[in-house]
Motif scaffolding. Structure first.
Motif, short mmCIF file in Angstrom:
data_model
loop_
_atom_site.label_atom_id
_atom_site.label_comp_id
_atom_site.label_asym_id
_atom_site.label_seq_id
_atom_site.Cartn_x
_atom_site.Cartn_y
_atom_site.Cartn_z
N THR A 1 -9.92 -6.15 -1.09
CA THR A 1 -8.76 -6.84 -1.66
C THR A 1 -7.49 -6.43 -0.92
OG1 THR A 1 -9.80 -6.75 -3.86
CG2 THR A 1 -7.44 -7.27 -3.78
N MET B 1 -3.38 -7.53 -1.18
CA MET B 1 -2.35 -8.34 -1.84
C MET B 1 -0.97 -7.77 -1.56
SD MET B 1 -4.00 -9.15 -5.59
CE MET B 1 -5.60 -9.96 -5.76
N SER C 1 -2.14 -13.21 -2.25
CA SER C 1 -3.45 -12.73 -1.80
C SER C 1 -3.62 -13.02 -0.32
CB SER C 1 -4.56 -13.42 -2.59
OG SER C 1 -4.54 -13.07 -3.95
N PRO D 1 -6.60 -13.15 2.35
CA PRO D 1 -8.06 -13.07 2.53
C PRO D 1 -8.43 -11.98 3.52
CG PRO D 1 -7.32 -15.35 2.55
CD PRO D 1 -6.08 -14.51 2.57
N SER E 1 -8.88 -12.84 7.22
CA SER E 1 -7.77 -13.42 7.98
C SER E 1 -7.79 -12.88 9.42
CB SER E 1 -6.44 -13.04 7.32
OG SER E 1 -6.35 -13.58 6.02
N LEU F 1 -11.79 -17.33 -0.41
CA LEU F 1 -10.67 -17.90 -1.16
C LEU F 1 -10.96 -17.93 -2.65
CD1 LEU F 1 -9.50 -20.84 1.16
CD2 LEU F 1 -8.75 -18.46 1.10
N VAL G 1 -10.45 -14.26 -3.94
CA VAL G 1 -9.09 -13.78 -4.14
C VAL G 1 -8.49 -14.36 -5.42
CG1 VAL G 1 -8.66 -13.35 -1.70
CG2 VAL G 1 -8.06 -15.58 -2.66
N ARG H 1 -7.07 -12.02 -8.59
CA ARG H 1 -5.78 -12.14 -9.27
C ARG H 1 -5.96 -12.33 -10.77
NH1 ARG H 1 -4.27 -15.81 -4.95
NH2 ARG H 1 -4.37 -17.52 -6.44
N THR I 1 1.77 -16.59 -8.47
CA THR I 1 0.60 -16.11 -7.74
C THR I 1 0.15 -17.18 -6.76
OG1 THR I 1 -0.95 -16.98 -9.40
CG2 THR I 1 -0.18 -14.73 -9.70
N THR J 1 -2.01 -17.78 -2.60
CA THR J 1 -2.73 -17.26 -1.43
C THR J 1 -1.94 -17.65 -0.19
OG1 THR J 1 -4.86 -17.49 -2.55
CG2 THR J 1 -4.92 -17.30 -0.16
#
Length: 336
Positions: free
Chosen positions: A102, A104, A118, A120, A123, A224, A227, A231, A293, A295
């Motif tokens: 995780t 964030m 968030s 990923p 990435s 995705l 994440v 949250r 919130t 992504t």
């Protein structure tokens, strides 16, 4: 025989009795309030001494400080400290090294709603000294310092504080609040995450909650989808951990305080008020408050790279998002 003489009511007074009763009740209430206040003070002080602190920030040039406070929150898959029985119970396996399940970024502005973003774990980004790779590799190469340096490099944000939690710690916090309620739109079975959950609302203990947020192979959205569940889970935990049900229950209050302390690793510069501010913002962004919130914007979820399939950011949209945070402008952002 002479009759008894009536008692003159002027000499009869119940006032001393009433005073004694009031004093007794008042003393009891005062004692309860005192014990409550001492508990509220003593538990955090005791817990604070149990939290691990690390030097999380890289040397050299870093992005300039900006208004508001930006936290980097990391969920580590480290098995350190877990017994063989714990690993079996939590379904973590025995992989060596440490990675980040995780990642964030939480930005708390001076005014306006806090924002939780968030990132990923797959990435595909440049990692200082290691070329381009999936972002969770930064933690494997250089743990907190390199991950912070990587995040600052790709976002342009100055990270003010660092918060990390491991596998076992996450599960123990869930158990300390009595589990969390999750409503699944469909059944979820994931062998690698060691879960088999039915459709519908249900109470998850620490072990099941850990599997729920780790599962990705059974989720058509992959990383995705994970994440989003992370949250959701963090919001549910924050809502219970710093809600009235915890503060008014001495046993739960102590369990939450100590289990959270044992689970956390924070940067050396972080103080108790910074941590409380972090927890309050997490409750706002993920617990039904006024927070936001989302992504980081994505353009490709299946980018072919030398390191396998990865996630590519939408460069223009991501740059605009992080620029808004640098300027402390969160009001116009929308959850996604």
């Amino acid at each position: 025989m002479s009759q008894p003489q009536p008692i003159d009511p002027r000499y009869v007074s119940r006032q001393p009795v009433r005073k004694k009763r009031r004093f007794g009740v008042g003393r009891l209430i005062g004692l309860i309030v005192l014990l409550f206040v001492l508990m509220l003070i003593a538990v955090p002080l005791y817990a604070w001494g149990r939290i691990d602190k690390v030097d999380a920030f890289p040397a050299g040039k870093r992005p300039a400080e900006t208004p508001g406070t930006t936290y980097l929150m990391v969920g580590s898959d480290s098995r350190e400290g877990l017994s063989a029985a714990d690993k079996k119970k939590l379904g973590t396996g025995s992989a060596l090294g440490q990675r980040t399940d995780t990642i964030m970024v939480l930005h708390v502005p001076e005014s306006g709603p806090p924002v939780l973003i968030s990132i990923p774990r797959d990435s595909y980004v440049p990692i200082p000294g290691h070329g381009k790779n999936k972002i969770n590799a930064a933690y494997s190469y250089g743990q907190a310092k390199l991950l912070v340096q990587t995040i600052e490099g790709v976002t342009g944000l100055h990270i003010d504080h660092y918060v990390e939690i491991g596998f076992g710690g996450f599960a123990s916090i869930i158990d300390s609040v009595g589990g969390v309620k999750m409503c699944l739109p469909k059944a979820m079975k994931d062998q690698k995450a060691h879960i088999n959950l039915p459709k519908g609302c249900q109470q998850l203990d620490g072990t099941k909650a850990l599997g729920y947020v780790r599962a990705r192979y059974s989720d058509p959205l992959g990383d995705l989808g994970r994440v989003a569940r992370q949250r959701e889970m963090i919001g549910a935990v924050a809502d219970k951990a710093i809600g009235p049900g915890t503060f008014l229950n001495p046993i739960r209050y102590f369990k939450v305080g100590t289990s959270s302390a044992d689970a956390l690793t924070i940067d050396k510069d972080m103080g108790p008020l910074d941590l409380f501010k972090f927890a309050r913002a997490m409750k706002a962004v993920a617990g039904g408050g006024d927070g936001i919130t989302l992504t980081v914007p994505i353009s490709d979820t299946n980018l072919s790279t030398p390191n396998g399939s990865a996630v590519k950011w939408d460069t223009a949209k991501a740059k605009a998002l992080f620029q808004a945070l640098k300027e402390d402008k969160t009001t116009g952002l929308k959850s996604s």
